[in-house]
Design a protein around this motif. Structure first.
Motif, PDB file in Angstrom:
ATOM      1  N   THR A  18       0.856  -1.184   0.000  1.00  0.00           N
ATOM      2  CA  THR A  18       0.000   0.000   0.000  1.00  0.00           C
ATOM      3  C   THR A  18       0.895   1.238   0.000  1.00  0.00           C
ATOM      4  OG1 THR A  18      -0.108  -0.054   2.417  1.00  0.00           O
ATOM      5  CG2 THR A  18      -1.914  -1.136   1.209  1.00  0.00           C
ATOM      6  N   LEU A  19       0.265   2.414  -0.003  1.00  0.00           N
ATOM      7  CA  LEU A  19       1.019   3.662  -0.094  1.00  0.00           C
ATOM      8  C   LEU A  19       0.708   4.609   1.052  1.00  0.00           C
ATOM      9  CD1 LEU A  19       0.449   4.507  -3.876  1.00  0.00           C
ATOM     10  CD2 LEU A  19       2.544   3.548  -2.885  1.00  0.00           C
ATOM     11  N   LEU A  20       1.754   5.241   1.560  1.00  0.00           N
ATOM     12  CA  LEU A  20       1.628   6.439   2.377  1.00  0.00           C
ATOM     13  C   LEU A  20       2.140   7.583   1.510  1.00  0.00           C
ATOM     14  CD1 LEU A  20       2.993   5.354   5.898  1.00  0.00           C
ATOM     15  CD2 LEU A  20       0.613   5.550   5.167  1.00  0.00           C
ATOM     16  N   ILE A  21       1.310   8.593   1.282  1.00  0.00           N
ATOM     17  CA  ILE A  21       1.720   9.701   0.416  1.00  0.00           C
ATOM     18  C   ILE A  21       1.655  11.022   1.172  1.00  0.00           C
ATOM     19  CG2 ILE A  21       0.906   8.485  -1.645  1.00  0.00           C
ATOM     20  CD1 ILE A  21      -1.480  10.473  -1.672  1.00  0.00           C
TER      21      ILE A  21
ATOM     22  N   VAL B 116       9.015  10.942   3.826  1.00  0.00           N
ATOM     23  CA  VAL B 116       7.745  11.433   3.280  1.00  0.00           C
ATOM     24  C   VAL B 116       7.166  12.511   4.195  1.00  0.00           C
ATOM     25  CG1 VAL B 116       5.472  10.790   2.393  1.00  0.00           C
ATOM     26  CG2 VAL B 116       7.355   9.149   2.263  1.00  0.00           C
ATOM     27  N   VAL B 117       7.204  12.272   5.504  1.00  0.00           N
ATOM     28  CA  VAL B 117       6.707  13.256   6.474  1.00  0.00           C
ATOM     29  C   VAL B 117       7.417  14.592   6.289  1.00  0.00           C
ATOM     30  CG1 VAL B 117       6.599  13.854   8.930  1.00  0.00           C
ATOM     31  CG2 VAL B 117       6.003  11.536   8.188  1.00  0.00           C
TER      32      VAL B 117
ATOM     33  N   ALA C 163       6.162   9.350  -1.616  1.00  0.00           N
ATOM     34  CA  ALA C 163       5.382   8.183  -1.195  1.00  0.00           C
ATOM     35  C   ALA C 163       6.276   7.119  -0.581  1.00  0.00           C
ATOM     36  CB  ALA C 163       4.622   7.611  -2.379  1.00  0.00           C
ATOM     37  N   PHE C 164       5.710   6.383   0.353  1.00  0.00           N
ATOM     38  CA  PHE C 164       6.349   5.243   0.999  1.00  0.00           C
ATOM     39  C   PHE C 164       5.563   4.005   0.600  1.00  0.00           C
ATOM     40  CE2 PHE C 164       6.300   2.424   4.852  1.00  0.00           C
ATOM     41  CZ  PHE C 164       7.634   2.037   4.830  1.00  0.00           C
TER      42      PHE C 164
ATOM     43  N   GLY D 234      -0.284  14.015  10.852  1.00  0.00           N
ATOM     44  CA  GLY D 234      -1.223  14.769  10.030  1.00  0.00           C
ATOM     45  C   GLY D 234      -0.692  15.153   8.671  1.00  0.00           C
ATOM     46  N   LYS D 235       0.500  14.632   8.319  1.00  0.00           N
ATOM     47  CA  LYS D 235       1.124  15.007   7.045  1.00  0.00           C
ATOM     48  C   LYS D 235       1.034  13.906   5.992  1.00  0.00           C
ATOM     49  CE  LYS D 235       4.461  18.192   9.139  1.00  0.00           C
ATOM     50  NZ  LYS D 235       5.898  18.554   9.261  1.00  0.00           N
ATOM     51  N   LEU D 236       0.471  12.754   6.377  1.00  0.00           N
ATOM     52  CA  LEU D 236       0.416  11.614   5.472  1.00  0.00           C
ATOM     53  C   LEU D 236      -1.016  11.174   5.195  1.00  0.00           C
ATOM     54  CD1 LEU D 236       3.229   9.324   6.948  1.00  0.00           C
ATOM     55  CD2 LEU D 236       3.428  10.968   5.095  1.00  0.00           C
ATOM     56  N   LEU D 237      -1.220  10.623   4.012  1.00  0.00           N
ATOM     57  CA  LEU D 237      -2.482   9.975   3.667  1.00  0.00           C
ATOM     58  C   LEU D 237      -2.189   8.513   3.364  1.00  0.00           C
ATOM     59  CD1 LEU D 237      -4.315  12.511   1.318  1.00  0.00           C
ATOM     60  CD2 LEU D 237      -4.856  11.970   3.694  1.00  0.00           C
ATOM     61  N   PHE D 238      -3.075   7.651   3.822  1.00  0.00           N
ATOM     62  CA  PHE D 238      -2.916   6.216   3.632  1.00  0.00           C
ATOM     63  C   PHE D 238      -3.846   5.754   2.511  1.00  0.00           C
ATOM     64  CE2 PHE D 238      -4.048   1.853   5.556  1.00  0.00           C
ATOM     65  CZ  PHE D 238      -3.106   1.207   4.767  1.00  0.00           C
TER      66      PHE D 238
END
Length: 265
Positions: free
Chosen positions: A122-125, A180-181, A187-188, A205-209
C-alpha cells in the motif's frame, strides 16, 4: 556372501550418516532446547522493539506458541533484513521469522512454510498529493520520488511497478516514512499492516494512507532447502492454532487492539 554383507553394511552406514546430516531445524532446536529465529525487529506490528528493549509482535507471539509446542524456548536473533537469507544459509539461526513474503525468487533459495497471513503493498503519500495520486500507477513518473525499506518486497515492487519514479531505500521503515513526512519523498511503499499503524504513529497529520493493496503477498517462515521435516511440523502447527483459537487470539491482540502502541512510546 561376505562381500555382499560388507557392501550392505557400508550402505546402511552411509544411509545413517546422510540421515544424521539431514537432521532438520526443528529437530536441532529440540535437542538444543531453544528455537533460534532470525528477524529484523522493525516491522510493526509483526516484530518490533518496545521501550524496554524487548522484541514483541504478532509474529513473535506465533513463534513463542510454536516454541512452547516444541517444549523449548524462543531465541530471537536480530539481523538486518537485506542480509537475513545469507545469515540463515550460514547457520546463524534455525529459521527466518521476519514478515518475509513468499516470492518465487526467494523460493529458489529457501523452503517456505504455508503462509500464516496474507498482506499487500500500500502507499503512504504526502497529504499535498491527495488529489494527484489515487493509485500506485499515478506515481510512475520521473517527477516523483518514492521510498521503502531495502531488501523488502516494497523495494522490489517500487522498482518493478513504479520504475519511472526516482527510488531511494533505507535500512529501516522509520527513516523511509520520515522522508515522506519531511517532504523529501512523495510516497512510501510498504505492507498494509505496517502502514495502518505508521499513518497514526508517525504521520503527524502530514500523510495519507491509500489503503487498497495492489499486490498479493503471503508471509511465511523460511528454512533451508530440503528441510521437509521442519516444514511438515510448522505447517501442522499452523493448522492446529488456526482451528483451536490460538491464532485468532494472537491476531486480535495485535490487529484489533492498539494497546500495544503504549509499549512503543
Amino acid at each position: 556372501m561376505k562381500k555382499y554383507l560388507s557392501r550392505l553394511l557400508v550402505g546402511v552406514t552411509a544411509l545413517v550418516a546422510v540421515s544424521a546430516a539431514q537432521a532438520g531445524a526443528i529437530e536441532d532446536a529440540v535437542k538444543r532446547g531453544t528455537l533460534k529465529v532470525g528477524m529484523d525487529p522493525t516491522y510493526m506490528p509483526f516484530q518490533m522493539t518496545n521501550k524496554r528493549g524487548e522484541i514483541i509482535g504478532f509474529e513473535v507471539d506465533i513463534l513463542k506458541a510454536m516454541a512452547k509446542s516444541m517444549g523449548v524456548k524462543l531465541e530471537t536473533v536480530s539481523t538486518a533484513y537485506d542480509g537475513i537469507i545469507p545469515a540463515l544459509l550460514t547457520d546463524k539461526f534455525d529459521m527466518i521469522g521476519s514478515g518475509m513474503t513468499l516470492t518465487q525468487e526467494r523460493n529458489l533459495r529457501l523452503n517456505f512454510s504455508e503462509p500464516f497471513i496474507v498482506v499487500g503493498q500500500t502507499l503512504l503519500i504526502r497529504k499535498e498529493l491527495a488529489g494527484e495520486i489515487k493509485t500506485y500507477k499515478d506515481l510512475n513518473n520521473e517527477k516523483y520520488r518514492i521510498t521503502s525499506k531495502l531488501g523488502t518486497t516494497g523495494e522490489m515492487v517500487s522498482k518493478k511497478l513504479i520504475g519511472k519514479a526516482k527510488y531511494h531505500g533505507y535500512d529501516n521503515e522509520q527513516e523511509a516514512v520520515m522522508d515522506v513526512v519531511n517532504g523529501k519523498a512523495d510516497a512510501f511503499v510498504y505492507d498494509a499492516p505496517y502502514n495502518v499503524v505508521a499513518v497514526e504513529k508517525a504521520g503527524a497529520g502530514k500523510l495519507l494512507f491509500l489503503e487498497e493493496p495492489f499486490t498479493y503477498e503471503p508471509l511465511a517462515f523460511g528454512l533451508k532447502k530440503g528441510d521437509y521435516d521442519s516444514i511438515n511440523f510448522i505447517n501442522n502447527f499452523l493448522h492446529q492454532i488456526k482451528h483451536d483459537g490460538t491464532y485468532d487470539r494472537i491476531h486480535d491482540k495485535w490487529f484489533k487492539n492498539k494497546d500495544w502502541l503504549k509499549e512503543m512510546e
